[in-house]
Scaffold this motif. Structure first.
Motif, PDB file in Angstrom:
ATOM      1  N   ARG A  92      56.809 -35.101  13.569  1.00  0.00           N
ATOM      2  CA  ARG A  92      56.682 -34.759  12.219  1.00  0.00           C
ATOM      3  C   ARG A  92      58.001 -33.582  12.054  1.00  0.00           C
ATOM      4  NH1 ARG A  92      51.219 -32.562  10.180  1.00  0.00           N
ATOM      5  NH2 ARG A  92      52.356 -32.569   8.221  1.00  0.00           N
ATOM      6  N   ALA A  93      58.243 -32.732  12.899  1.00  0.00           N
ATOM      7  CA  ALA A  93      59.140 -31.671  12.692  1.00  0.00           C
ATOM      8  C   ALA A  93      60.593 -32.296  12.901  1.00  0.00           C
ATOM      9  CB  ALA A  93      58.899 -30.531  13.837  1.00  0.00           C
ATOM     10  N   LEU A  94      60.651 -33.185  13.782  1.00  0.00           N
ATOM     11  CA  LEU A  94      61.834 -33.806  14.160  1.00  0.00           C
ATOM     12  C   LEU A  94      62.352 -34.708  12.937  1.00  0.00           C
ATOM     13  CD1 LEU A  94      61.773 -35.072  17.751  1.00  0.00           C
ATOM     14  CD2 LEU A  94      63.271 -33.234  16.899  1.00  0.00           C
ATOM     15  N   ALA A  95      61.246 -34.964  12.059  1.00  0.00           N
ATOM     16  CA  ALA A  95      61.638 -36.000  11.026  1.00  0.00           C
ATOM     17  C   ALA A  95      62.035 -35.199   9.750  1.00  0.00           C
ATOM     18  CB  ALA A  95      60.382 -36.924  10.823  1.00  0.00           C
ATOM     19  N   ALA A  96      61.443 -34.012   9.676  1.00  0.00           N
ATOM     20  CA  ALA A  96      61.592 -33.250   8.328  1.00  0.00           C
ATOM     21  C   ALA A  96      62.541 -32.207   8.349  1.00  0.00           C
ATOM     22  CB  ALA A  96      60.249 -32.669   8.012  1.00  0.00           C
ATOM     23  N   ALA A  97      63.095 -31.870   9.646  1.00  0.00           N
ATOM     24  CA  ALA A  97      64.094 -30.586   9.822  1.00  0.00           C
ATOM     25  C   ALA A  97      65.439 -31.140   9.787  1.00  0.00           C
ATOM     26  CB  ALA A  97      63.842 -29.947  11.365  1.00  0.00           C
ATOM     27  N   PRO A  98      66.164 -30.133   9.425  1.00  0.00           N
ATOM     28  CA  PRO A  98      67.759 -30.726   9.281  1.00  0.00           C
ATOM     29  C   PRO A  98      68.381 -31.231  10.461  1.00  0.00           C
ATOM     30  CG  PRO A  98      67.394 -28.335   8.610  1.00  0.00           C
ATOM     31  CD  PRO A  98      66.209 -28.773   9.237  1.00  0.00           C
ATOM     32  N   ALA A  99      69.601 -31.922  10.332  1.00  0.00           N
ATOM     33  CA  ALA A  99      70.238 -32.295  11.650  1.00  0.00           C
ATOM     34  C   ALA A  99      70.629 -31.085  12.288  1.00  0.00           C
ATOM     35  CB  ALA A  99      71.274 -33.195  11.139  1.00  0.00           C
ATOM     36  N   GLY A 100      70.658 -31.201  13.841  1.00  0.00           N
ATOM     37  CA  GLY A 100      70.997 -30.193  14.509  1.00  0.00           C
ATOM     38  C   GLY A 100      70.008 -29.084  14.918  1.00  0.00           C
ATOM     39  N   VAL A 101      68.913 -29.460  14.430  1.00  0.00           N
ATOM     40  CA  VAL A 101      67.577 -28.613  14.609  1.00  0.00           C
ATOM     41  C   VAL A 101      67.218 -28.733  16.201  1.00  0.00           C
ATOM     42  CG1 VAL A 101      65.658 -30.297  14.717  1.00  0.00           C
ATOM     43  CG2 VAL A 101      65.370 -27.963  13.933  1.00  0.00           C
ATOM     44  N   LEU A 102      66.734 -27.480  16.908  1.00  0.00           N
ATOM     45  CA  LEU A 102      66.059 -27.499  18.241  1.00  0.00           C
ATOM     46  C   LEU A 102      64.647 -27.298  18.040  1.00  0.00           C
ATOM     47  CD1 LEU A 102      66.312 -27.024  21.322  1.00  0.00           C
ATOM     48  CD2 LEU A 102      66.303 -24.575  20.924  1.00  0.00           C
ATOM     49  N   VAL A 103      63.806 -28.508  18.595  1.00  0.00           N
ATOM     50  CA  VAL A 103      62.489 -28.343  18.582  1.00  0.00           C
ATOM     51  C   VAL A 103      62.038 -28.244  19.968  1.00  0.00           C
ATOM     52  CG1 VAL A 103      60.169 -29.551  17.913  1.00  0.00           C
ATOM     53  CG2 VAL A 103      62.376 -29.875  16.428  1.00  0.00           C
ATOM     54  N   THR A 104      61.339 -27.400  20.214  1.00  0.00           N
ATOM     55  CA  THR A 104      60.521 -27.321  21.562  1.00  0.00           C
ATOM     56  C   THR A 104      59.120 -26.914  21.047  1.00  0.00           C
ATOM     57  OG1 THR A 104      60.559 -26.526  23.777  1.00  0.00           O
ATOM     58  CG2 THR A 104      60.860 -24.878  21.879  1.00  0.00           C
ATOM     59  N   ASP A 105      58.267 -27.129  22.407  1.00  0.00           N
ATOM     60  CA  ASP A 105      56.828 -26.817  22.088  1.00  0.00           C
ATOM     61  C   ASP A 105      56.331 -25.901  23.275  1.00  0.00           C
ATOM     62  OD1 ASP A 105      57.130 -28.784  24.512  1.00  0.00           O
ATOM     63  OD2 ASP A 105      54.830 -28.860  24.416  1.00  0.00           O
ATOM     64  N   VAL A 106      55.098 -25.225  23.513  1.00  0.00           N
ATOM     65  CA  VAL A 106      54.840 -24.665  24.320  1.00  0.00           C
ATOM     66  C   VAL A 106      53.467 -25.130  25.135  1.00  0.00           C
ATOM     67  CG1 VAL A 106      55.486 -22.358  23.060  1.00  0.00           C
ATOM     68  CG2 VAL A 106      53.219 -23.204  22.843  1.00  0.00           C
ATOM     69  N   GLY A 107      53.422 -26.361  25.295  1.00  0.00           N
ATOM     70  CA  GLY A 107      52.241 -26.972  25.891  1.00  0.00           C
ATOM     71  C   GLY A 107      52.063 -26.894  27.504  1.00  0.00           C
ATOM     72  N   SER A 108      50.752 -26.739  27.654  1.00  0.00           N
ATOM     73  CA  SER A 108      50.742 -26.554  29.215  1.00  0.00           C
ATOM     74  C   SER A 108      51.010 -27.385  30.161  1.00  0.00           C
ATOM     75  CB  SER A 108      49.152 -25.945  29.422  1.00  0.00           C
ATOM     76  OG  SER A 108      48.915 -24.790  28.688  1.00  0.00           O
ATOM     77  N   THR A 109      50.957 -28.944  29.504  1.00  0.00           N
ATOM     78  CA  THR A 109      51.173 -29.916  30.171  1.00  0.00           C
ATOM     79  C   THR A 109      52.639 -30.801  29.494  1.00  0.00           C
ATOM     80  OG1 THR A 109      49.988 -31.790  28.709  1.00  0.00           O
ATOM     81  CG2 THR A 109      48.785 -30.681  30.630  1.00  0.00           C
ATOM     82  N   LYS A 110      53.462 -31.531  30.345  1.00  0.00           N
ATOM     83  CA  LYS A 110      54.719 -31.857  29.787  1.00  0.00           C
ATOM     84  C   LYS A 110      54.812 -33.170  30.141  1.00  0.00           C
ATOM     85  CE  LYS A 110      56.228 -29.329  27.818  1.00  0.00           C
ATOM     86  NZ  LYS A 110      55.202 -28.624  27.188  1.00  0.00           N
ATOM     87  N   THR A 111      54.404 -34.083  30.925  1.00  0.00           N
ATOM     88  CA  THR A 111      54.874 -35.462  30.899  1.00  0.00           C
ATOM     89  C   THR A 111      54.244 -36.144  29.876  1.00  0.00           C
ATOM     90  OG1 THR A 111      54.446 -35.258  33.343  1.00  0.00           O
ATOM     91  CG2 THR A 111      54.618 -37.532  32.632  1.00  0.00           C
ATOM     92  N   ASN A 112      52.961 -36.125  29.526  1.00  0.00           N
ATOM     93  CA  ASN A 112      52.529 -36.836  28.353  1.00  0.00           C
ATOM     94  C   ASN A 112      53.248 -36.633  27.237  1.00  0.00           C
ATOM     95  OD1 ASN A 112      50.581 -38.002  30.056  1.00  0.00           O
ATOM     96  ND2 ASN A 112      48.788 -37.423  28.915  1.00  0.00           N
TER      97      ASN A 112
END
Lengths: 290, 290
Positions: A92-112
């Protein structure tokens, strides 16, 4: 001279939006604020009540329950919601943020998470996964601390499809909060973390669960240390185990094997073997330091 | 007004001899000294070097490598040597000390010790076993602290043959150092401690031993807490396991059962069961506090 000027470019993230302002999200907000790294820190949450608590402790400058509106002007979006919600919130963030945005998360698991974001129809070139190895058994923005990431490791997990500049921006962002960054593929992260983080939680819980409460007055420092993380949020950890099941099972099997070997040596009164095992464990533990 | 006057009779132990002046023995000496409870504190050790370290940090007032000479004038003798040596040292102290002496030990296991002392030909009416639930993963008199027993639990383990006045004197002694005293038979102590102390050590060591050293940079607070006691002295813990093998095996089987159940629930993706297990563990852990 502020610390960040010594290590990283200034204004790495003038407009930051934090989705999920609990302990980790709140600490990111406080760290950005205390280091003067952001012009604007927006908090996004599901409930106004949580946002009010984050506002009250100064972790964010403004707040909204509308994710799309919250990320509309963001340069950087950090998704710090429980692992079960990360994929949806990132997309949802990637869809709504301006072009050129950096999106990252802090989740404890990464593959899924990384696979699900890549498989989504949204353009994911601005996303890379992150996992700060920092936390507390307490939760909520009240326990947030601006120095939570100081000297701590953050794992950034690019895939083959991740743009190098996206990875680099995430690395610069975490370093600006005082962290050290390690890069590795999501699968390698999950295998290692199953042993270094998820297994300890399972074991601490099994130890606490197998102790009759009437014996607690006889529990000393050793029991207290070894079971401390069993006090963590059961819902959150159920989600983490569900997201990394195969690696957690592999790590658990390895541990059970160690315990069975120790049991055999106890039964056979093989003191030399027991001492050898305790020495090997001590070497590894001593290598970490406190 | 010194603390002890509020709680216990004065001069509970005018002449105290401590056999084995490591962390625990040294802390007893410091606590007695700081509280003004003893007129004379004699340290007995195997090597002059250890005794010199204990003298240097003020844990004892005089020292000898001759146990019989060290206990010859004692009102109270505390045997704080490794569990393997406790029986011999207790019996030698009982044989050489004046009539009316109180002898107790600080060993982490109690059944073997109490049975062996009772079976010995020496008159054991002045002996009762003790186990202070206080310690540190570091050893040696350098790490001794006069407040080590403050608010901590000491288990005193009378048998059917123990004179009530011997038990009472041991209780008064430990209370004078700031501890709380719990009385129970040696066998009950060993069953409980297998779970609350010995099992955590085994598990912390198994967790450390099953972690590849190259993953240590990915170990966060949870791993550090859960494995902390794996840094303890392997020789000492090998002896403790050897002294309490049946109870340690029973406790270990109970833990392995918990881990196998968790494994089955992970394999079957039974999140509800996993969460229930984590909640049960959290309740027990929360009941202890920090």
């Amino acid at each position: 001279m502020p610390v960040y000027q010594q290590n990283v470019p200034q204004n790495v993230a003038p407009k930051v939006t934090i989705v999920g302002v609990g302990l980790i999200g709140g600490s990111i907000g406080l760290a950005l604020g205390q280091r003067g790294l952001a012009k604007q820190i927006v908090g996004v949450g599901r409930r106004q009540q949580s946002l009010d608590r984050a506002l009250a402790c100064g972790a964010i400058g403004s707040a909204t329950v509308d994710l799309a509106a919250g990320v509309a002007a963001a340069d950087v979006v950090i998704v710090a919601t429980p692992v079960e919600s990360v994929v949806e919130d990132v997309c949802r963030a990637l869809a709504a943020a301006p072009a050129g945005v950096l999106v990252t998360d802090v989740g404890s698991t990464k593959t899924n998470i990384c696979e699900a974001v890549a498989d989504n129809e949204v353009d994911s070139c601005g996303f890379v996964g992150s996992h700060p190895l920092a936390g507390d058994h307490r939760s909520g923005p009240e326990h947030a601390r601006g120095d939570l990431f100081d000297g701590k490791t953050v794992v950034v997990t690019p895939t083959k499809a991740t743009l190098p500049e996206t990875t680099e921006r995430a690395e610069v962002f975490w370093k600006s909060l005082g962290a050290q960054v390690v890069q590795m593929p999501p699968e390698q992260h999950d295998r290692a973390l199953a042993t270094t983080s998820h297994l300890p939680h399972l074991v601490a819980s099994a130890l606490a669960a197998s102790t009759p409460p009437e014996w607690l007055p006889l529990a000393a420092t050793g029991w207290a240390d070894t079971t401390r993380i069993a006090a963590a949020d059961p819902k959150l950890w159920t989600q983490i185990f569900a997201q990394n099941t195969p690696s957690v099972i592999a790590a658990l099997d390895c541990l059970i094997e160690q315990l069975q070997a120790a049991r055999s040596n106890l039964v056979a009164d093989e003191s030399t073997q027991i001492e050898k095992f305790l020495h090997q464990a001590k070497r590894t533990r001593d290598a970490l330091g406190n």
